[in-house]
Design an enzyme around this catalytic site. Structure first.
Site, short mmCIF file in Angstrom:
data_model
loop_
_atom_site.label_atom_id
_atom_site.label_comp_id
_atom_site.label_asym_id
_atom_site.label_seq_id
_atom_site.Cartn_x
_atom_site.Cartn_y
_atom_site.Cartn_z
N SER A 47 0.83 -1.21 0.00
CA SER A 47 0.00 0.00 0.00
C SER A 47 0.87 1.26 0.00
CB SER A 47 -0.92 0.01 1.22
OG SER A 47 -1.82 -1.07 1.19
N GLU A 48 1.94 1.25 0.82
CA GLU A 48 2.86 2.38 0.86
C GLU A 48 4.29 1.93 1.13
OE1 GLU A 48 -0.98 4.65 1.89
OE2 GLU A 48 -0.04 2.94 2.86
N THR A 49 5.20 2.74 0.64
CA THR A 49 6.63 2.60 0.87
C THR A 49 7.15 3.96 1.30
OG1 THR A 49 6.87 0.85 -0.78
CG2 THR A 49 8.85 2.08 -0.22
N HIS A 78 -0.64 4.74 8.37
CA HIS A 78 0.18 3.57 8.71
C HIS A 78 1.63 3.79 8.31
CE1 HIS A 78 0.71 1.20 4.90
NE2 HIS A 78 1.43 0.39 5.65
#
Length: 281
Positions: A47-49, A78
């Site tokens: 979802s994210e980095t 998050h």
């Protein structure tokens, strides 16, 4: 020329190991071009980095850039807690004991640490107010529900672009079979209250659909829950703190707490590093 950089993968908002929202964190993002950061974020397919950097503000402990597989975000929940955990586990020492200040595109975000649990202060929303009638009809159609079944709705954008709708129950949230193919730019959260629940069980169920970010359904979403908390606080009919469960439909068991401290909404939960290594970038 590429060089090894410290890498961590953090399990955020998990109620048990490997049931939260994983975050990829490159601990030293110095000198990396944005194009390479975005390419790596697409490659991780999470979802994210995030990429940690030295802060430009004297009041911050570190800076972070946040990428989905398709775009950079000024703020996300998050990744904020996961970045803080990666920074701490890499030897970071807060300027103030038990309190971290993160610099990101949304400004300075305070974070408090209590063992495995972290919590961030929700930033101000960039857009609020009721969703426009035409847009609400499009969202209802994408969710596959009659617009008349939506109890309340609100723009809850604190960076990613969220809009949120409330339905009658957690069961209705979990039963949704959305189709956002006709609304590919949408960022939509759905919340529903649980009825009777046992000790320790969540008060609300949330699902987050983020086609604009290249994420069909996000496992557990701090930014969305932060702004829903601000919406509920302003509405005045939902007592804080409350707990939220999220991720059941994508095989996760996320759990987070939304609280109200000294006029601000805070979102917290577990953040534990699960993978430690290096990445050549």
């Amino acid at each position: 020329m590429s060089r090894p950089r410290e890498f961590k993968q953090v399990d955020v908002f998990a109620s048990a190991p490997f049931l939260g929202n994983p975050l990829a964190a490159v601990v030293d993002g110095t000198d990396l071009p944005a194009e390479l950061m975005q390419r790596f974020a697409r490659w991780t397919n999470l979802s994210e980095t995030v990429f940690l950097l030295p802060p430009s503000s004297p009041d911050a402990d570190y800076a972070v850039r946040i990428f989905t597989p398709f775009q950079e975000l000024p703020f996300a929940g998050h990744p904020t807690l996961g970045a803080a955990r990666a920074w701490l586990d890499s030897g970071g020492t807060p300027r103030a004991r038990g309190r971290i200040v993160q610099e990101c595109g949304a400004g300075l975000v305070p974070i408090v640490c209590d063992g495995a649990d972290l919590a961030f202060q929700a930033p101000a929303t960039r857009r609020s107010g009721p969703i426009e009638e035409d847009r609400l009809a499009e969202i209802a159609a994408a969710l596959g529900v009659d617009a008349g079944r939506i109890l309340d709705h609100q723009w809850v954008d604190d960076g990613p672009g969220w809009a949120a709708v409330e339905v009658s129950s957690a069961e209705e949230v979990l039963a949704l079979e959305p189709d956002f193919s006709g609304l590919p730019e949408a960022m939509v959260g759905v919340v529903g209250a649980r009825g009777r629940r046992g000790p320790g069980e969540a008060a609300y169920e949330v699902r987050a659909f983020a086609p604009r970010a290249g994420v069909a359904e996000d496992p557990v979403t701090g930014s969305l829950n932060a702004s829903i908390g601000q919406w509920f606080l302003a509405r005045g009919d939902v007592p804080l703190p409350y707990t939220v469960s999220q991720g059941a439909r994508v095989g996760r068991a996320g759990l987070l707490t939304v609280s109200h401290v000294e006029g601000a909404v805070w979102v917290g939960g577990a953040a534990i590093t699960r993978i430690v290594g290096e990445v050549a970038m």
